[in-house]
Design an enzyme around this catalytic site. Structure first.
Site, PDB file in Angstrom:
ATOM      1  N   SER A 183     -10.938  -5.411  -0.257  1.00 53.16           N
ATOM      2  CA  SER A 183     -11.669  -4.377   0.480  1.00 53.16           C
ATOM      3  C   SER A 183     -12.292  -3.411  -0.524  1.00 53.16           C
ATOM      4  O   SER A 183     -11.576  -2.840  -1.363  1.00 53.16           O
ATOM      5  CB  SER A 183     -10.704  -3.638   1.406  1.00 53.16           C
ATOM      6  OG  SER A 183     -11.368  -2.547   1.999  1.00 53.16           O
TER       7      SER A 183
ATOM      8  N   ASN B 176       0.808  -1.225   0.000  1.00 50.90           N
ATOM      9  CA  ASN B 176       0.000   0.000   0.000  1.00 50.90           C
ATOM     10  C   ASN B 176       0.840   1.274   0.000  1.00 50.90           C
ATOM     11  O   ASN B 176       0.426   2.288  -0.531  1.00 50.90           O
ATOM     12  CB  ASN B 176      -0.936   0.009   1.213  1.00 50.90           C
ATOM     13  CG  ASN B 176      -0.271  -0.494   2.474  1.00 50.90           C
ATOM     14  OD1 ASN B 176       0.239  -1.616   2.519  1.00 50.90           O
ATOM     15  ND2 ASN B 176      -0.249   0.339   3.494  1.00 50.90           N
TER      16      ASN B 176
ATOM     17  N   CYS C 206      -3.799   4.672   8.128  1.00 51.67           N
ATOM     18  CA  CYS C 206      -4.029   4.482   9.555  1.00 51.67           C
ATOM     19  C   CYS C 206      -2.836   4.911  10.381  1.00 51.67           C
ATOM     20  O   CYS C 206      -2.958   5.102  11.578  1.00 51.67           O
ATOM     21  CB  CYS C 206      -4.427   3.039   9.847  1.00 51.67           C
ATOM     22  SG  CYS C 206      -3.697   1.842   8.776  1.00 51.67           S
TER      23      CYS C 206
HETATM   24  N1  PLP Z   1      -4.562  -4.379   3.590  1.00 51.93           N
HETATM   25  C1  PLP Z   1      -4.032  -3.366   2.886  1.00 51.93           C
HETATM   26  C2  PLP Z   1      -2.866  -3.637   1.998  1.00 51.93           C
HETATM   27  C3  PLP Z   1      -4.570  -2.089   2.980  1.00 51.93           C
HETATM   28  O1  PLP Z   1      -4.029  -1.091   2.268  1.00 51.93           O
HETATM   29  C4  PLP Z   1      -5.684  -1.880   3.835  1.00 51.93           C
HETATM   30  C5  PLP Z   1      -6.248  -0.517   4.017  1.00 51.93           C
HETATM   31  O2  PLP Z   1      -5.514   0.454   4.214  1.00 51.93           O
HETATM   32  C6  PLP Z   1      -6.207  -2.965   4.535  1.00 51.93           C
HETATM   33  C7  PLP Z   1      -5.624  -4.202   4.388  1.00 51.93           C
HETATM   34  C8  PLP Z   1      -7.378  -2.820   5.465  1.00 51.93           C
HETATM   35  O3  PLP Z   1      -8.595  -2.749   4.761  1.00 51.93           O
HETATM   36  P1  PLP Z   1      -9.881  -2.117   5.485  1.00 51.93           P
HETATM   37  O4  PLP Z   1      -9.656  -0.639   5.509  1.00 51.93           O
HETATM   38  O5  PLP Z   1     -11.037  -2.496   4.619  1.00 51.93           O
HETATM   39  O6  PLP Z   1      -9.963  -2.713   6.824  1.00 51.93           O
END
Ligand code: PLP
Length: 383
Positions: free
Chosen positions: A199, A151, A323
């Site tokens: 997601s 990400n 986050c």
């Molecule tokens: N995994 C990755 C690589 C992400 O970028 C994110 C969100 O930032 C998530 C998991 C978590 O997803 P969600 O926001 O739907 O809980």
């Protein structure tokens, strides 16, 4: 306002919004009710499941809807470990996993007394090295969880080859594909995944809904027990509106055709190099990357400060995972991929979507120039 923070979340497409609205108005049925109002809600969920399965090239029975990507990751990891619990087991993850995998794996390993092996992400000659992963996997490995694309950096990991090694010892393979879906063609069967996480809000759907692909034959323990929804794999009355929207978004963007965002990203990087050759440096440019992501270092700058100044000008970016923005510590994936603390804190993430334009890029670069040269502009206006 210019929004280049699409790895944090994406705007909801109009068709996606329209797909969910009836379920907040006239179509309020509980999908588990047998009457016609409930049945219409059930039909909407199954349509969405079909749309998800179609986009991934899997069977509809292999899709479980969840409350978010984080839940799907927790479900996959803890569910697999509970199903395969026993002493002397280990779990292998990469050092650049999202906290929704890293922390879930830490917690799940503690619960079942398994060892967590966090593999460094090393690279050479434009490729992520496979050996650290193959060396970490052994006969006691029960689960390998490696994200398809990161990400923060957009780096694409060689999951197919890692999973091939994992299969030789009978490990189950999970991949957090939250960032990959909609940006890369994604067929879990092709890269040997037993489970993948998605997601909706990362591909122009709403927040608060996710999905787990669970390959037929892989039996993991459910985490939510209740009324037997999702074929007993996730209890709780389904969020019909959000599930319907997720299905629609998958139908619209699920092929992973990123020609537009790639063109915008490439335009951005080319113009950045022209306009700010000495002030900006693109991280991990030689590695396979998501087509929409640019991780850019501004040597000598404080990324958090830049972020705030650019926000005041109307440009939305991120210094790392959404986050963890706001916290002043350097991003773990950037450090894990070899950047120094100073380089990591001087890095901003630009992430584009199909809705961005070249005009926005030009305007954003002008904002960036202004913010990077505040003293000289102020000084020259004074003299
Ligand atoms: N995994 C990755 C690589 C992400 O970028 C994110 C969100 O930032 C998530 C998991 C978590 O997803 P969600 O926001 O739907 O809980």
């Amino acid at each position: 306002m210019i929004y280049f923070d699409n790895n944090a979340t994406t705007p909801i497409l109009a068709e996606v919004r329209d797909a969910m609205l009836p379920f907040f108005e006239t179509e309020y049925g509980n999908p588990n009710s047998v009457h016609q109002v409930g049945n219409r809600a059930r039909v909407a969920i199954e349509r969405a499941r079909n749309q998800m399965a179609g986009a991934l090239g899997v069977n509809t029975g292999e899709i479980i809807f969840t409350g978010c990507g984080t839940e799907a990751n927790n479900q996959a990891i803890l569910g697999a470990l509970l199903a395969r619990r026993g002493r002397g087991k280990n779990v292998v993850i990469s050092a650049i996993e999202h906290p929704a995998v890293r922390e879930a794996a830490r917690w799940a390993c503690d619960l079942v007394n398994a060892e967590l092996r966090i593999v460094p992400v090393a690279y050479a000659a434009g490729a992520i090295r496979l050996e650290p992963f193959t060396q970490a996997i052994d006969a006691n490995t029960v689960l390998v969880s490696v994200m398809y694309a990161n990400n923060e950096t957009g780096t694409i990991l060689p999951v197919q080859a890692i999973f091939r090694a994992a299969k030789t010892v009978g490990a189950w393979c999970h991949s957090d594909c939250v960032q990959a879906f909609g940006k890369l063609p994604l067929k879990p069967r092709r890269f040997g995944a037993d489970m993948i996480t998605l997601s909706a809000h990362k591909f122009h759907g709403p927040k608060g809904v996710g999905a787990l692909y669970l390959k037929r034959g892989i039996k993991i323990d459910a985490l939510l027990h209740g009324g037997g929804q999702e074929s007993g794999r996730r209890g709780g009355t389904e969020n019909v509106a959000l599930i319907a929207a997720m299905g629609k978004a998958a139908e619209l963007v699920g092929t992973g055709n990123s020609d537009h965002s790639r063109a915008i990203r490439d335009y951005f990087e080319a113009r950045l190099a022209e306009r700010m050759p000495d002030q900006a440096q693109i991280n991990f440019r030689d590695l396979p990357r998501l087509p929409n992501t640019s991780s850019v270092q501004f040597p000598g700058q404080d990324g958090n400060l830049l972020l705030i100044k650019l926000d005041q000008k109307g440009l939305c970016l991120s210094t790392g995972a959404a986050c963890s923005s706001g916290s002043l510590s350097a991003s773990k994936p950037l450090l894990a991929m070899g950047l120094s603390e100073e380089q990591a804190t001087a890095t901003l993430r630009f992430s584009f979507s199909r809705l961005n334009t070249k005009a926005e890029v030009d305007n954003a670069l002008t904002m960036l120039e202004t913010v990077l040269k505040p003293q000289s502009v102020a000084a020259s206006s004074r003299s």
